[in-house]
Design a protein around this motif. Structure first.
Motif, PDB file in Angstrom:
ATOM      1  N   LYS A 226       0.751  -1.165  -0.110  1.00 47.26           N
ATOM      2  CA  LYS A 226       0.112   0.029  -0.008  1.00 47.26           C
ATOM      3  C   LYS A 226       0.884   1.326  -0.029  1.00 47.26           C
ATOM      4  CE  LYS A 226      -3.966  -2.236   2.126  1.00 47.26           C
ATOM      5  NZ  LYS A 226      -5.024  -2.252   3.046  1.00 47.26           N
ATOM      6  N   ASP A 227       2.089   1.121   0.151  1.00 48.93           N
ATOM      7  CA  ASP A 227       3.046   2.347   0.106  1.00 48.93           C
ATOM      8  C   ASP A 227       3.207   2.574  -1.263  1.00 48.93           C
ATOM      9  OD1 ASP A 227       3.414   2.557   2.990  1.00 48.93           O
ATOM     10  OD2 ASP A 227       5.280   1.502   2.889  1.00 48.93           O
ATOM     11  N   SER A 228       3.824   3.615  -1.479  1.00 47.97           N
ATOM     12  CA  SER A 228       4.144   4.051  -2.739  1.00 47.97           C
ATOM     13  C   SER A 228       5.684   4.821  -2.847  1.00 47.97           C
ATOM     14  CB  SER A 228       3.474   5.075  -3.426  1.00 47.97           C
ATOM     15  OG  SER A 228       3.305   6.323  -2.683  1.00 47.97           O
ATOM     16  N   PRO A 229       6.582   4.622  -3.882  1.00 49.10           N
ATOM     17  CA  PRO A 229       7.669   5.415  -3.600  1.00 49.10           C
ATOM     18  C   PRO A 229       7.677   6.613  -3.091  1.00 49.10           C
ATOM     19  CG  PRO A 229       7.563   4.199  -5.879  1.00 49.10           C
ATOM     20  CD  PRO A 229       6.098   4.284  -5.036  1.00 49.10           C
ATOM     21  N   GLY A 230       8.514   6.464  -1.915  1.00 46.83           N
ATOM     22  CA  GLY A 230       8.764   7.824  -1.144  1.00 46.83           C
ATOM     23  C   GLY A 230       7.607   8.267  -0.235  1.00 46.83           C
ATOM     24  N   LYS A 231       6.623   7.257   0.037  1.00 47.10           N
ATOM     25  CA  LYS A 231       5.703   7.567   0.790  1.00 47.10           C
ATOM     26  C   LYS A 231       5.198   6.301   1.828  1.00 47.10           C
ATOM     27  CE  LYS A 231       0.788   9.485   0.816  1.00 47.10           C
ATOM     28  NZ  LYS A 231       0.721  10.102   1.921  1.00 47.10           N
ATOM     29  N   SER A 232       5.164   6.408   3.036  1.00 48.76           N
ATOM     30  CA  SER A 232       4.840   5.319   3.938  1.00 48.76           C
ATOM     31  C   SER A 232       3.449   5.671   4.422  1.00 48.76           C
ATOM     32  CB  SER A 232       5.686   5.128   5.025  1.00 48.76           C
ATOM     33  OG  SER A 232       5.087   4.449   6.004  1.00 48.76           O
ATOM     34  N   VAL A 233       2.238   4.579   4.205  1.00 48.18           N
ATOM     35  CA  VAL A 233       1.131   4.790   4.877  1.00 48.18           C
ATOM     36  C   VAL A 233       0.819   4.192   5.762  1.00 48.18           C
ATOM     37  CG1 VAL A 233       0.110   5.596   2.614  1.00 48.18           C
ATOM     38  CG2 VAL A 233       0.048   3.226   3.194  1.00 48.18           C
TER      39      VAL A 233
ATOM     40  N   GLN B  48      13.477   6.763   7.807  1.00 49.26           N
ATOM     41  CA  GLN B  48      13.220   5.535   7.277  1.00 49.26           C
ATOM     42  C   GLN B  48      14.153   5.015   6.073  1.00 49.26           C
ATOM     43  OE1 GLN B  48       9.137   4.463   6.809  1.00 49.26           O
ATOM     44  NE2 GLN B  48       9.339   2.265   6.832  1.00 49.26           N
ATOM     45  N   VAL B  49      14.444   3.816   6.342  1.00 49.12           N
ATOM     46  CA  VAL B  49      15.545   3.597   5.075  1.00 49.12           C
ATOM     47  C   VAL B  49      14.321   2.921   3.974  1.00 49.12           C
ATOM     48  CG1 VAL B  49      17.089   1.867   4.268  1.00 49.12           C
ATOM     49  CG2 VAL B  49      17.369   2.785   6.295  1.00 49.12           C
ATOM     50  N   THR B  50      14.564   3.333   2.655  1.00 49.67           N
ATOM     51  CA  THR B  50      13.924   2.988   1.521  1.00 49.67           C
ATOM     52  C   THR B  50      14.873   2.121   0.516  1.00 49.67           C
ATOM     53  OG1 THR B  50      14.449   4.889   0.343  1.00 49.67           O
ATOM     54  CG2 THR B  50      12.447   4.850   1.624  1.00 49.67           C
ATOM     55  N   TYR B  51      14.161   1.185  -0.071  1.00 55.99           N
ATOM     56  CA  TYR B  51      14.770   0.569  -1.302  1.00 55.99           C
ATOM     57  C   TYR B  51      14.108   0.860  -2.429  1.00 55.99           C
ATOM     58  CZ  TYR B  51      16.870  -3.387  -4.013  1.00 55.99           C
ATOM     59  OH  TYR B  51      17.482  -4.081  -4.861  1.00 55.99           O
ATOM     60  N   ARG B  52      14.755   1.225  -3.536  1.00 55.27           N
ATOM     61  CA  ARG B  52      13.935   1.821  -4.645  1.00 55.27           C
ATOM     62  C   ARG B  52      12.831   2.538  -4.523  1.00 55.27           C
ATOM     63  NH1 ARG B  52      15.328  -3.787  -7.986  1.00 55.27           N
ATOM     64  NH2 ARG B  52      17.636  -3.721  -7.976  1.00 55.27           N
ATOM     65  N   GLY B  53      13.021   3.266  -3.330  1.00 53.48           N
ATOM     66  CA  GLY B  53      12.029   4.314  -3.175  1.00 53.48           C
ATOM     67  C   GLY B  53      10.933   3.732  -1.968  1.00 53.48           C
ATOM     68  N   TYR B  54      10.952   2.531  -1.867  1.00 51.99           N
ATOM     69  CA  TYR B  54       9.758   1.904  -1.070  1.00 51.99           C
ATOM     70  C   TYR B  54      10.390   1.908   0.437  1.00 51.99           C
ATOM     71  CZ  TYR B  54       6.957   0.670  -4.929  1.00 51.99           C
ATOM     72  OH  TYR B  54       6.324   0.649  -6.160  1.00 51.99           O
ATOM     73  N   PRO B  55       9.540   2.292   1.408  1.00 50.00           N
ATOM     74  CA  PRO B  55       9.963   2.239   2.934  1.00 50.00           C
ATOM     75  C   PRO B  55      10.144   0.622   3.448  1.00 50.00           C
ATOM     76  CG  PRO B  55       7.947   3.625   2.531  1.00 50.00           C
ATOM     77  CD  PRO B  55       8.383   2.977   1.343  1.00 50.00           C
ATOM     78  N   LEU B  56      11.202   0.514   4.008  1.00 54.12           N
ATOM     79  CA  LEU B  56      11.475  -0.921   4.637  1.00 54.12           C
ATOM     80  C   LEU B  56      11.032  -1.151   6.243  1.00 54.12           C
ATOM     81  CD1 LEU B  56      15.229  -1.330   3.408  1.00 54.12           C
ATOM     82  CD2 LEU B  56      12.965  -1.955   2.072  1.00 54.12           C
ATOM     83  N   TYR B  57      10.440  -2.238   6.399  1.00 55.74           N
ATOM     84  CA  TYR B  57      10.029  -2.433   7.819  1.00 55.74           C
ATOM     85  C   TYR B  57      10.631  -3.780   8.167  1.00 55.74           C
ATOM     86  CZ  TYR B  57       6.367   0.752   6.198  1.00 55.74           C
ATOM     87  OH  TYR B  57       5.697   2.016   5.616  1.00 55.74           O
ATOM     88  N   TYR B  58      10.479  -4.018   9.658  1.00 59.31           N
ATOM     89  CA  TYR B  58      10.592  -5.127  10.310  1.00 59.31           C
ATOM     90  C   TYR B  58       9.145  -5.814  10.457  1.00 59.31           C
ATOM     91  CZ  TYR B  58      15.391  -3.781  11.331  1.00 59.31           C
ATOM     92  OH  TYR B  58      16.737  -3.433  11.213  1.00 59.31           O
ATOM     93  N   PHE B  59       9.146  -7.086  10.962  1.00 58.99           N
ATOM     94  CA  PHE B  59       7.789  -7.668  11.442  1.00 58.99           C
ATOM     95  C   PHE B  59       7.926  -8.057  13.042  1.00 58.99           C
ATOM     96  CE2 PHE B  59       4.729 -11.351  11.380  1.00 58.99           C
ATOM     97  CZ  PHE B  59       3.664 -10.468  11.489  1.00 58.99           C
TER      98      PHE B  59
ATOM     99  N   PHE C 117      12.584  -6.356  -8.019  1.00 59.58           N
ATOM    100  CA  PHE C 117      11.702  -5.279  -7.024  1.00 59.58           C
ATOM    101  C   PHE C 117      11.911  -4.145  -7.752  1.00 59.58           C
ATOM    102  CE2 PHE C 117      10.874  -2.415  -3.726  1.00 59.58           C
ATOM    103  CZ  PHE C 117       9.780  -2.763  -3.066  1.00 59.58           C
ATOM    104  N   PRO C 118      10.777  -3.296  -7.654  1.00 63.67           N
ATOM    105  CA  PRO C 118       9.483  -3.637  -7.424  1.00 63.67           C
ATOM    106  C   PRO C 118       8.793  -4.644  -8.224  1.00 63.67           C
ATOM    107  CG  PRO C 118       9.310  -1.446  -8.167  1.00 63.67           C
ATOM    108  CD  PRO C 118      10.951  -2.070  -8.456  1.00 63.67           C
ATOM    109  N   PRO C 119       7.768  -5.347  -7.829  1.00 65.41           N
ATOM    110  CA  PRO C 119       7.255  -6.343  -8.590  1.00 65.41           C
ATOM    111  C   PRO C 119       6.345  -5.576  -9.693  1.00 65.41           C
ATOM    112  CG  PRO C 119       6.333  -6.537  -6.395  1.00 65.41           C
ATOM    113  CD  PRO C 119       7.554  -5.594  -6.308  1.00 65.41           C
TER     114      PRO C 119
END
Length: 141
Positions: A55-62, A100-111, A137-139
Motif C-alpha cells: 500500500k506504500d508508494s515510492p517515497g511515501k509510507s502509509v 526510514q530507510v527505503t529500497y528503490r523508493g519503498y520504505p522498509l519495515y521489520y515484522f 523489485f518492485p514487482p
C-alpha cells in the motif's frame, strides 16, 4: 600546564568526538539472504528480515499508528550494502521518529513476530506484506 600537554589533551578530545560522531551516524548494513520457499530477500546486519508494504508508494509510507506497532520501520541515517546490492538503490524518508530507510523508493519495515535471524513470518501477511527479492523489485502489478 605546558603547551605540549594541552596539545595532547586536544588531540585526545578530538579523537573522542570523532569516534562518538561516527557511532551516532552509523549506517545500517543490508545484505541478501536465501531461504527455501522464500528465495532471495533483504536482511539487516543482524540477519533480521526486511519487508515492504504494497500500500506504500515510492517515497511515501502509509503505515501509521497501530500498523507501526506490528511493522516497525527500519530507521537509520543511511545504508552500507552487501554483495549483490547497489548503494544507489537505497535512500531515506524523513519521519517524525527519524529517517526510514527505503529500497528503490519503498520504505522498509521489520515484522514484530520475527524474533531471530532468518525468520520470515511476515511474508504474505494479509496479502500486502512481503520480503524483498532485489532481482525482482518492485514487482510488476
Amino acid at each position: 600546564m605546558s603547551r605540549n600537554i594541552w596539545l595532547r589533551l586536544l588531540l585526545v578530545l578530538g579523537l573522542l568526538v570523532a569516534s562518538a560522531a561516527s557511532a551516532w551516524a552509523e549506517d545500517v548494513a543490508v545484505k541478501v539472504r536465501q531461504k527455501e520457499g522464500v528465495g532471495s530477500y533483504l536482511v539487516d546486519g543482524k540477519g533480521l528480515t526486511l519487508y515492504y508494504f504494497t500500500k506504500d508508494s515510492p517515497g511515501k509510507s502509509v503505515c501509521t499508528g497501530e500498523c507501526l506497532g506490528k511493522w516497525p520501520p527500519l530507521l537509520s541515517e543511511g545504508v552500507t550494502v552487501g554483495e549483490g546490492l547497489e548503494a544507489k538503490d537505497f535512500g531515506t524518508l524523513a519521519k517524525d521518529d527519524g529517517k526510514q530507510v527505503t529500497y528503490r523508493g519503498y520504505p522498509l519495515y521489520y515484522f514484530f513476530k520475527d524474533a531471530n535471524a532468518g525468520d520470515t513470518n511476515g511474508q504474505g501477511v494479509a496479502g500486502v506484506w512481503f520480503v524483498i527479492d532485489p532481482a525482482n523489485f518492485p514487482p510488476k502489478k
